[in-house]
Design a protein around this motif. Structure first.
Motif, PDB file in Angstrom:
ATOM      1  N   ALA B 202       0.834  -1.205   0.000  1.00 48.56           N
ATOM      2  CA  ALA B 202       0.000   0.000   0.000  1.00 48.56           C
ATOM      3  C   ALA B 202       0.871   1.259   0.000  1.00 48.56           C
ATOM      4  O   ALA B 202       0.558   2.253  -0.662  1.00 48.56           O
ATOM      5  N   GLU B 203       1.980   1.178   0.735  1.00 47.65           N
ATOM      6  CA  GLU B 203       2.879   2.326   0.818  1.00 47.65           C
ATOM      7  C   GLU B 203       3.508   2.615  -0.552  1.00 47.65           C
ATOM      8  O   GLU B 203       3.551   3.761  -1.000  1.00 47.65           O
ATOM      9  N   GLN B 205       2.249   1.730  -3.355  1.00 50.47           N
ATOM     10  CA  GLN B 205       1.183   2.190  -4.227  1.00 50.47           C
ATOM     11  C   GLN B 205       0.881   3.676  -4.040  1.00 50.47           C
ATOM     12  O   GLN B 205       0.667   4.400  -5.000  1.00 50.47           O
ATOM     13  N   ARG B 206       0.896   4.108  -2.789  1.00 52.78           N
ATOM     14  CA  ARG B 206       0.641   5.531  -2.531  1.00 52.78           C
ATOM     15  C   ARG B 206       1.717   6.379  -3.204  1.00 52.78           C
ATOM     16  O   ARG B 206       1.448   7.454  -3.712  1.00 52.78           O
ATOM     17  N   ASP B 207       2.939   5.819  -3.238  1.00 53.37           N
ATOM     18  CA  ASP B 207       4.023   6.562  -3.872  1.00 53.37           C
ATOM     19  C   ASP B 207       3.848   6.663  -5.388  1.00 53.37           C
ATOM     20  O   ASP B 207       4.456   7.506  -6.035  1.00 53.37           O
ATOM     21  N   LEU B 209       1.055   7.334  -6.805  1.00 52.54           N
ATOM     22  CA  LEU B 209       0.105   8.423  -7.064  1.00 52.54           C
ATOM     23  C   LEU B 209       0.869   9.748  -7.048  1.00 52.54           C
ATOM     24  O   LEU B 209       1.883   9.869  -6.374  1.00 52.54           O
ATOM     25  N   ASN B 223      -7.524   9.708  -4.026  1.00 53.91           N
ATOM     26  CA  ASN B 223      -7.739   8.268  -4.122  1.00 53.91           C
ATOM     27  C   ASN B 223      -7.967   7.718  -2.722  1.00 53.91           C
ATOM     28  O   ASN B 223      -7.155   7.936  -1.831  1.00 53.91           O
ATOM     29  N   SER B 230      -5.201  -0.654  -3.643  1.00 53.51           N
ATOM     30  CA  SER B 230      -6.274  -0.139  -4.494  1.00 53.51           C
ATOM     31  C   SER B 230      -6.103  -0.618  -5.931  1.00 53.51           C
ATOM     32  O   SER B 230      -4.992  -0.802  -6.406  1.00 53.51           O
ATOM     33  N   ASP B 424     -12.821   0.917  -4.326  1.00 56.59           N
ATOM     34  CA  ASP B 424     -11.868   2.027  -4.323  1.00 56.59           C
ATOM     35  C   ASP B 424     -12.532   3.259  -4.939  1.00 56.59           C
ATOM     36  O   ASP B 424     -13.323   3.137  -5.859  1.00 56.59           O
ATOM     37  N   THR B 426     -11.811   7.027  -6.590  1.00 57.51           N
ATOM     38  CA  THR B 426     -10.837   7.972  -7.119  1.00 57.51           C
ATOM     39  C   THR B 426     -11.567   9.060  -7.893  1.00 57.51           C
ATOM     40  O   THR B 426     -12.554   8.789  -8.575  1.00 57.51           O
TER      41      THR B 426
END
Lengths: 110, 592
Positions: B202-203, B205-207, B209, B223, B230, B424, B426
């Motif tokens: 998840a971390e 993935q956040r990066d 974005l 998001n 996600s 999810d 967005t």
């Protein structure tokens, strides 16, 4: 736009002069196809072409395709810078056989 | 050896034990229970436990048989005795041990030869001779784990007693409980490990974005994943020329597999956007790449756009995604922009020569909202789905807020406290501030000196006037001191554009209408505005073809795009059919 048709040692040479554009390209197309009906070797001299547009290029492409179907010889000669610019943008400079002058084109085997 | 008088099979009904037996049994049971419960690995203590039990009852051998994960086989996980049968697999219904597991009954078999269920296969393989068996099931509640067997009593009368069976049954319960607890612990450890891995995913993935946009930036996104990871994503990418790529996408499915495909697709977007000319081309390229490797029936819906903040125009391709909404704040009205391309990752060869269809949307000072179905299908406080009407209402309610705050409030309105989202969510917004740094020059309005007009020509839209337009281009370029090669390129582009007017807008009919060409010096560019008075043309129908496909015709648009810096249709002013603008940067060191 004018054109002149002559014969060099059994090769028909059509020399175009002036602007080949939407107005004149139908006549050019007709002339080239007629030549291919009668002759097995055709060279188009573009040395005096001041401008050629996509419709003029389309006439050349059509003549090229007909010549391949009939195993006839078709080449361009002494292409003016203005015409060469369009041919290279259309990436047709690699498709057409292009000779530096009419005599070389007429003498070439193909 | 069993006595002939003894019954072959007995079902347990434990008899009362003597006080001495109870005392002995209790000390063993207490001891073993402690060993089982203190162990971190049942297998580690199983062997010594089997030895102690066998010795205690005076038996030759003993073994644990456990059901495999599928419940199809019984596997010997530990044994004590003259032959080692660890790893031996039997069908879960085979033999006396199989019967015990299926019936969940502890039994004494005093003479195995008289028991129809006895399978001599093991003896045949090992050379061991089984005479009598004591067997008890291992189970917790309704969960069957396996069985424990004790074989061949060889002390006293060589007969297993009821007391032996009662002891084994008690020990089997303690063992089963220990095994069950250890399995639960293992499961918890595994879950914790997976949770940790998900957190890491998840971390990462956040990066993927984009960072939060600065307040004044025209595009903002949010998001909110339904789970740790996600299947949605969005991206915003500014080009060196000031235009901004953006996208929003929803990968089919949820969880880790969707997240992995999301990571791949977002990387493709970022990488391929750098060389793409328009979103139709870009999404087609992403589609081709996805189709090459995506084999699990997963697909991606995506809206890809290229926003020009100077003109307020978004070039948009919608590949099977929720239709974006264009909101006009002045009129409080919405326009929906439907999908006209299929989702990505399903099939190749469905796009035209210039990629997927592209639509030009003029924001005209409005805001374009693009979102995933996690928003429209979110559950509201009332329990129903938000739906498109709900989305419109939220946009209207928060219209006055700053874009980042607005997105937070819209997403927050459907994120019920303490409840995970269904999907999810967005959402991005493209804001047009309505300020035109490069406004189209409306014809009919007299040009003043500040607009930099050089020349205007008006000719009938027919082939024999093209030369006049070409001459006008040459004159305008000459006025700007442009060289011959530069001039030829612009001549070609304008000529081809005028041909399109004559052939497509006026349908090749002579005298159908005029062409007006305005030549405008526009900073360090020369722009040509071409106007006709024909019915509006669908720009999508005038397309470039694949240049590698050698055939007559279809070259015009390619030539125009090749030699200009920008060529596009603009919204025509009143009285004008179509307005096409070509812009070409002037050669360096040119002074008008």
């Amino acid at each position: 736009m004018t054109f002149e048709v002559k014969d060099i040692n059994g090769t028909t040479v059509v020399a175009l002069t002036g602007d080949v554009d939407l107005q004149s390209s139908p006549a050019v197309r007709q002339q080239l196809l007629e030549c291919l009906d009668k002759h097995k070797r055709l060279v188009v001299d573009l040395g005096a072409v001041s401008y050629i547009d996509s419709s003029g290029v389309a006439s050349l492409v059509e003549a090229f395709q007909v010549s391949r179907k009939r195993a006839a010889y078709f080449a361009l000669a002494s292409v003016s810078p203005a015409a060469m610019r369009v041919l290279s943008l259309a990436r047709l400079d690699k498709v057409f056989t292009i000779h530096a002058d009419v005599n070389a084109a007429a003498a070439a085997q193909g | 050896m069993a006595l002939a008088t003894a019954p072959a099979v007995e079902t347990i009904t434990p008899p009362p034990l003597s006080a001495a037996e109870v005392k002995d049994h209790l000390s063993l049971i207490a001891d073993m229970t402690l060993v089982f419960s203190a162990s971190h690995s049942f297998d580690a203590v199983a062997k010594s436990a089997l030895e102690r039990v066998a010795k205690y009852v005076g038996a030759e051998a003993s073994s644990f048989f456990m059901l495999d994960d599928q419940g199809q086989a019984l596997v010997c996980t530990a044994c004590y005795g003259p032959v080692d049968i660890t790893g031996l697999r039997l069908p879960s219904t085979a033999g006396i041990v199989g019967r015990c597991v299926q019936s969940q009954e502890a039994r004494i078999v005093r003479d195995v030869r008289k028991d129809a269920d006895f399978g001599a296969v093991v003896d045949a393989k090992t050379g061991f001779v089984t005479k009598s068996i004591l067997v008890a099931p291992l189970s917790v509640g309704r969960e069957r784990l396996g069985a424990i067997e004790v074989i061949n009593k060889n002390i006293g009368d060589n007969l297993f007693s009821e007391s032996d069976l009662a002891l084994l049954h008690t020990l089997s319960r303690a063992a089963a409980l220990a095994i069950h607890n250890l399995r639960l612990t293992d499961k918890l450890v595994e879950q914790e490990r997976e949770r940790h891995e998900l957190e890491l995913a998840a971390e990462i993935q956040r990066d993927l974005l984009p960072q939060a946009s600065p307040k004044e930036f025209p595009i903002h996104g949010i998001n909110v994943p339904a789970r740790a990871v996600s299947g949605d994503f969005y991206d915003i990418l500014q080009r060196p020329d000031g235009r901004i790529w953006f996208n929003i996408a929803d990968v089919s499915g949820k969880g880790m597999n969707a997240a992995l495909l999301m990571a791949k697709t977002s990387s493709l977007f970022r990488c391929l956007a750098k060389s793409a000319e328009h979103p139709g081309q870009l999404l087609n390229a992403i589609n081709n790449e996805l189709c090459e490797t995506n084999s699990h029936g997963m697909f991606v819906t995506m809206v890809g756009g290229l926003f020009d903040p100077t003109s307020g125009i978004v070039r948009l391709t919608n590949a099977g995604h929720e239709p974006p909404l264009l909101f006009d704040i002045m009129r409080e009205s919405f326009m929906s922009i439907p999908a006209d391309a299929p989702p990505l990752g399903i099939a190749t060869g469905i796009a035209g020569p210039d990629g997927f269809p592209v639509i030009d949307v003029d924001l005209k000072g409005g805001s374009l909202y693009v979102f995933t179905d996690g928003l429209t299908e979110a559950t509201t406080f009332g329990g129903g789905m938000l739906g498109l009407d709900g989305v419109r209402a939220l946009i209207r309610d928060h219209a006055e807020e700053s874009p980042d705050l607005r997105l937070k409030h819209i997403a927050g309105a459907v994120k019920l406290p303490g409840k995970p989202l269904r999907d999810d969510l967005t959402l991005i917004v493209v804001e047009d501030n309505g300020v035109r740094t490069d406004p189209p020059k409306p014809p009919g309005v007299p040009f003043d000196s500040t607009t930099g007009v050089i020349l205007r020509v008006r000719v009938p839209g027919q082939a024999d006037r093209l030369k006049l337009i070409r001459n006008a281009v040459t004159q305008a370029a000459s006025f700007c001191s442009c060289d011959e090669a530069w001039t030829l390129d612009l001549v070609m582009a304008v000529d081809e554009a005028c041909q399109n007017i004559i052939r497509h807008a006026y349908g090749g009919v002579e005298g159908a209408g005029d062409i007006v060409a305005d030549f405008v010096r526009d900073g360090d560019s020369l722009s040509v505005f071409l106007m006709d008075f024909a019915p509006p043309v669908d720009p999508g129908k005038i397309k470039s073809r694949d240049i590698n496909d050698v055939r007559p015709g279809g070259l015009g648009v390619h030539l125009i795009k090749s030699v200009t810096d920008d060529a596009r249709f603009l919204p025509p002013p009143p009285g004008v059919g179509n307005l096409f603008k070509l812009t070409k940067r002037l050669p360096p060191k040119v002074d008008c």
